[in-house]
Write an enzyme that holds these catalytic residues in place. Structure first.
Site, PDB file in Angstrom:
ATOM      1  N   THR A 262      50.416  29.936  48.311  1.00 28.26           N
ATOM      2  CA  THR A 262      49.164  30.234  47.732  1.00 28.26           C
ATOM      3  C   THR A 262      48.260  31.018  48.520  1.00 28.26           C
ATOM      4  O   THR A 262      47.042  31.536  47.970  1.00 28.26           O
ATOM      5  CB  THR A 262      48.083  28.703  47.680  1.00 28.26           C
ATOM      6  OG1 THR A 262      48.110  28.264  48.729  1.00 28.26           O
ATOM      7  CG2 THR A 262      49.137  27.770  46.681  1.00 28.26           C
TER       8      THR A 262
ATOM      9  N   ARG B 289      58.610  29.644  60.818  1.00 30.07           N
ATOM     10  CA  ARG B 289      57.922  28.308  60.600  1.00 30.07           C
ATOM     11  C   ARG B 289      59.227  27.177  60.970  1.00 30.07           C
ATOM     12  O   ARG B 289      58.855  25.959  61.235  1.00 30.07           O
ATOM     13  CB  ARG B 289      57.462  28.144  59.430  1.00 30.07           C
ATOM     14  CG  ARG B 289      56.264  28.977  59.283  1.00 30.07           C
ATOM     15  CD  ARG B 289      55.635  28.844  57.695  1.00 30.07           C
ATOM     16  NE  ARG B 289      54.661  29.835  57.527  1.00 30.07           N
ATOM     17  CZ  ARG B 289      53.535  29.737  56.913  1.00 30.07           C
ATOM     18  NH1 ARG B 289      53.195  28.266  56.965  1.00 30.07           N
ATOM     19  NH2 ARG B 289      52.835  30.595  56.616  1.00 30.07           N
TER      20      ARG B 289
ATOM     21  N   CYS C  92      47.293  23.011  46.647  1.00 28.72           N
ATOM     22  CA  CYS C  92      47.884  22.511  47.717  1.00 28.72           C
ATOM     23  C   CYS C  92      47.395  20.980  47.976  1.00 28.72           C
ATOM     24  O   CYS C  92      48.142  20.161  48.211  1.00 28.72           O
ATOM     25  CB  CYS C  92      47.239  23.276  49.042  1.00 28.72           C
ATOM     26  SG  CYS C  92      47.420  24.907  49.017  1.00 28.72           S
TER      27      CYS C  92
ATOM     28  N   CYS D  80      42.301  23.963  48.854  1.00 30.28           N
ATOM     29  CA  CYS D  80      42.791  24.737  47.759  1.00 30.28           C
ATOM     30  C   CYS D  80      43.500  23.755  46.806  1.00 30.28           C
ATOM     31  O   CYS D  80      44.140  22.892  47.204  1.00 30.28           O
ATOM     32  CB  CYS D  80      44.202  25.564  48.510  1.00 30.28           C
ATOM     33  SG  CYS D  80      45.679  25.497  47.685  1.00 30.28           S
TER      34      CYS D  80
HETATM   35  P1  FAD Z   1      50.353  25.791  59.545  1.00 28.93           P
HETATM   36  O1  FAD Z   1      51.725  25.388  58.822  1.00 28.93           O
HETATM   37  O2  FAD Z   1      49.038  25.693  59.127  1.00 28.93           O
HETATM   38  O3  FAD Z   1      50.428  24.822  60.983  1.00 28.93           O
HETATM   39  C1  FAD Z   1      49.412  24.717  62.070  1.00 28.93           C
HETATM   40  C2  FAD Z   1      50.422  24.159  63.396  1.00 28.93           C
HETATM   41  O4  FAD Z   1      50.690  23.110  63.277  1.00 28.93           O
HETATM   42  C3  FAD Z   1      51.295  25.219  63.620  1.00 28.93           C
HETATM   43  O5  FAD Z   1      50.583  26.181  64.368  1.00 28.93           O
HETATM   44  C4  FAD Z   1      52.119  24.171  64.570  1.00 28.93           C
HETATM   45  O6  FAD Z   1      51.766  24.056  65.748  1.00 28.93           O
HETATM   46  C5  FAD Z   1      52.015  22.922  64.015  1.00 28.93           C
HETATM   47  N1  FAD Z   1      53.248  22.748  62.951  1.00 28.93           N
HETATM   48  C6  FAD Z   1      53.557  23.569  62.029  1.00 28.93           C
HETATM   49  N2  FAD Z   1      54.495  23.061  61.069  1.00 28.93           N
HETATM   50  C7  FAD Z   1      54.911  21.928  61.892  1.00 28.93           C
HETATM   51  C8  FAD Z   1      55.729  20.817  61.626  1.00 28.93           C
HETATM   52  N3  FAD Z   1      56.706  20.903  60.708  1.00 28.93           N
HETATM   53  N4  FAD Z   1      55.879  19.623  62.474  1.00 28.93           N
HETATM   54  C9  FAD Z   1      55.127  19.610  63.586  1.00 28.93           C
HETATM   55  N5  FAD Z   1      53.946  20.539  63.769  1.00 28.93           N
HETATM   56  C10 FAD Z   1      54.036  21.743  63.107  1.00 28.93           C
HETATM   57  N6  FAD Z   1      50.086  26.733  51.391  1.00 28.93           N
HETATM   58  C11 FAD Z   1      50.625  27.261  50.570  1.00 28.93           C
HETATM   59  O7  FAD Z   1      50.831  28.303  50.513  1.00 28.93           O
HETATM   60  N7  FAD Z   1      51.158  26.322  49.534  1.00 28.93           N
HETATM   61  C12 FAD Z   1      50.968  25.121  49.560  1.00 28.93           C
HETATM   62  O8  FAD Z   1      51.210  24.337  48.732  1.00 28.93           O
HETATM   63  C13 FAD Z   1      50.039  24.489  50.614  1.00 28.93           C
HETATM   64  N8  FAD Z   1      50.077  23.198  50.886  1.00 28.93           N
HETATM   65  C14 FAD Z   1      49.469  22.727  51.741  1.00 28.93           C
HETATM   66  C15 FAD Z   1      49.196  21.246  51.979  1.00 28.93           C
HETATM   67  C16 FAD Z   1      48.391  20.717  52.781  1.00 28.93           C
HETATM   68  C17 FAD Z   1      48.037  19.359  52.823  1.00 28.93           C
HETATM   69  C18 FAD Z   1      47.740  21.450  53.972  1.00 28.93           C
HETATM   70  C19 FAD Z   1      47.024  20.982  55.056  1.00 28.93           C
HETATM   71  C20 FAD Z   1      48.061  22.970  53.885  1.00 28.93           C
HETATM   72  C21 FAD Z   1      48.970  23.313  52.770  1.00 28.93           C
HETATM   73  N9  FAD Z   1      49.332  24.855  52.734  1.00 28.93           N
HETATM   74  C22 FAD Z   1      49.873  25.395  51.679  1.00 28.93           C
HETATM   75  C23 FAD Z   1      48.821  25.718  53.601  1.00 28.93           C
HETATM   76  C24 FAD Z   1      49.981  25.838  54.729  1.00 28.93           C
HETATM   77  O9  FAD Z   1      50.443  24.548  55.085  1.00 28.93           O
HETATM   78  C25 FAD Z   1      49.495  26.560  56.183  1.00 28.93           C
HETATM   79  O10 FAD Z   1      48.318  25.690  56.588  1.00 28.93           O
HETATM   80  C26 FAD Z   1      49.096  27.895  56.096  1.00 28.93           C
HETATM   81  O11 FAD Z   1      50.210  28.604  55.479  1.00 28.93           O
HETATM   82  C27 FAD Z   1      49.036  28.490  57.690  1.00 28.93           C
HETATM   83  O12 FAD Z   1      50.264  28.460  58.290  1.00 28.93           O
HETATM   84  P2  FAD Z   1      50.299  28.707  59.893  1.00 28.93           P
HETATM   85  O13 FAD Z   1      51.620  29.585  60.051  1.00 28.93           O
HETATM   86  O14 FAD Z   1      49.023  29.079  60.228  1.00 28.93           O
HETATM   87  O15 FAD Z   1      50.706  27.327  60.502  1.00 28.93           O
END
Ligand code: FAD
Length: 443
Positions: A163, A275, A375, A372
């Site tokens: 998204t 990821r 999400c 969002c």
């Molecule tokens: P993020 O995924 O935000 O992770 C943040 C930090 O958490 C990372 O830097 C890492 O240190 C840690 N981390 C990451 N993965 C894991 C893991 N599996 N286990 C343990 N630690 C971890 N985005 C969409 O595009 N589509 C969606 O449907 C969507 N649904 C979401 C639902 C929720 C409830 C939330 C809170 C967010 C959602 N998002 C969605 C946003 C998405 O999850 C990420 O937050 C966004 O893409 C930014 O990713 P990022 O690489 O910055 O790390």
């Protein structure tokens, strides 16, 4: 290789990736057909827009992308007949066990009980007061059945995918969710200077979150990478559950990613590598969740044999039942891949289950802070699905009939859809991994 056991930390359910992959191959198509083709499982009613984030002001972290939006069903005519308000009010009536006597007595006058249950009318055809919480729930109930509060959403028309929601807003929610894992991490709490989410967060601001995040990242790595003697099983399970859910969401957004150059939705290998592939413990946690949720579904086998999957079309109703029965039959075959009986057994851990439940309820409340809509929809559905799995695993006795906690339609729909989501993530992750192994990972 033990899927459920990175570095032998959780010894309760040690099965190989291969066992789960094989099981998933058997149920994948069936599960997708249940979630994509039946009215019962493809419509979800929830309170998507009317609840404010109870922990902080989320006004600045709303996602404005079109991909973040959800099409709710505005016209009653587009909702399957059975769940239209008019039909539901005809069927509304007292049920055998739910709502409890006390709640009935307190029911406001504008929502009187009316009518009686007709012969052969199943539980799932009756209006459900989901705002009436059962003390055994692991989630804060959604408001299905509360007039004017919920929206019907077609899960098929609003697929979980990329998204563009990211940045501080998204990180703040994930950080707060992982923070619920701090059962006894007083040192971390002190450093961050934050209160527990049991009380609403004060104006600590993003700096405190950012400090706290550093602690959590170390903490998370420690939990994932090193065996720790003093870390009890229940806390590790909580962490793995959250991390597995996060990994599953990440897999979906990498699988169904918008290529902004071509405008096509397609898998994004680099996204997966960054990821998931580079963090094998996250993939392991996803497999762990598969084991946990599929065991919960298997445990409902007997209950679902006599369940009415209420839809307006009797043929579809029967067909849904047959598919679900086939699913629970396959999932009930040995070996049992998750043993819930090992948790909450230690007498010195009195109150741990209550703590676990309260923390999970906070995770459920945190979903209202997701900025969002799409999400939030899938986040709410999956947290409800995991909460239902926990309720079934820890509060449900498959050998008994009358005394089990009620299972609402929303809970059943979210449980099966959550299994469908993890099943899809596992298949997608395998496909990515196979491409990497074959050297086709530049796409
Ligand atoms: P993020 O995924 O935000 O992770 C943040 C930090 O958490 C990372 O830097 C890492 O240190 C840690 N981390 C990451 N993965 C894991 C893991 N599996 N286990 C343990 N630690 C971890 N985005 C969409 O595009 N589509 C969606 O449907 C969507 N649904 C979401 C639902 C929720 C409830 C939330 C809170 C967010 C959602 N998002 C969605 C946003 C998405 O999850 C990420 O937050 C966004 O893409 C930014 O990713 P990022 O690489 O910055 O790390």
């Amino acid at each position: 290789k033990c899927a459920i056991d990175p570095l032998a930390m959780v010894t309760d359910a040690c099965v190989s990736y291969g066992t789960i992959n094989k099981l998933n191959d058997e149920v994948y198509t069936l599960l997708q057909s249940i979630t994509q083709e039946t009215d019962f499982f493809s419509y979800y009613r929830l309170n998507l827009f009317n609840k404010e984030c109870p922990f902080w002001s989320d006004a600045n972290s709303m996602c404005g992308n079109i991909a973040c939006s959800v099409n709710t069903i505005e016209s009653e005519e587009d909702i399957p007949l059975t769940w239209r308000a008019e039909e539901l009010s005809k069927l509304e009536g007292p049920k055998a066990k739910h709502p409890p006597r006390k709640v009935q007595a307190e029911r406001p006058k504008e929502r009187p009980l009316q009518g009686t249950l007709g012969e052969g009318v199943g539980e799932s055809c009756v209006v459900e007061y989901d705002d009436e919480c059962d003390e055994r729930d692991f989630c804060v109930p959604e408001d299905e059945g509360s007039a004017g509060k919920g929206d019907y959403v077609s899960l098929v028309d609003n697929p979980e995918r990329f998204t563009g929601y990211s940045g501080e807003g998204a990180h703040q929610v994930w950080d707060a969710i992982y923070r619920e894992n701090c059962f006894m991490k007083h040192d971390a709490e002190e450093l961050a200077g934050q209160q527990s989410l049991n009380a609403p967060l004060g104006g600590g601001g993003l700096q405190a979150f950012s400090d706290f995040r550093n602690v959590l990242q170390k903490e998370s790595a420690r939990l994932d990478g090193l065996p720790l003697d003093n870390e009890c099983l229940e806390k590790r399970v909580f962490h793995r559950l959250i991390s597995g859910m996060h990994a599953s969401i990440s897999t979906h957004l990498c699988w169904d990613y918008l290529n902004q150059t071509t405008g096509n939705w397609q898998p994004n290998m680099q996204c997966f590598k960054d990821r998931l592939h580079e963090h094998p413990e996250r993939i392991s946690n996803m497999y762990f969740n598969y084991a946990l949720v599929s065991r919960a579904v298997a445990k409902l086998r007997k209950h679902l044999q006599n369940y009415t999957f209420c839809t307006s079309d009797p043929t579809q109703q029967l067909d849904t039942k047959e598919r679900v029965n086939e699913l629970t039959e396959i999932l009930s075959r040995p070996p049992q891949i998750f043993d819930e009986n090992l948790m909450f057994q230690d007498p010195s851990a009195d109150g741990l289950k209550e703590d676990f439940r309260n923390r999970f309820r906070n995770v459920s409340r945190l979903m209202d802070c997701v900025g969002c809509d799409k999400c939030r929809l899938w986040g709410k559905l999956q947290v409800n699905g995991y909460g239902t799995a926990l309720k079934v695993l820890f509060e449900y006795d498959e050998t008994k009939n009358g005394e089990n906690p009620p299972l609402r339609r929303t809970e059943l729909v979210s449980l099966i859809n959550t299994l469908g989501r993890i099943s899809h993530s596992i298949a997608a992750a395998r496909s990515f991994e196979e491409a990497i192994e074959a050297g086709n990972d530049n796409a």
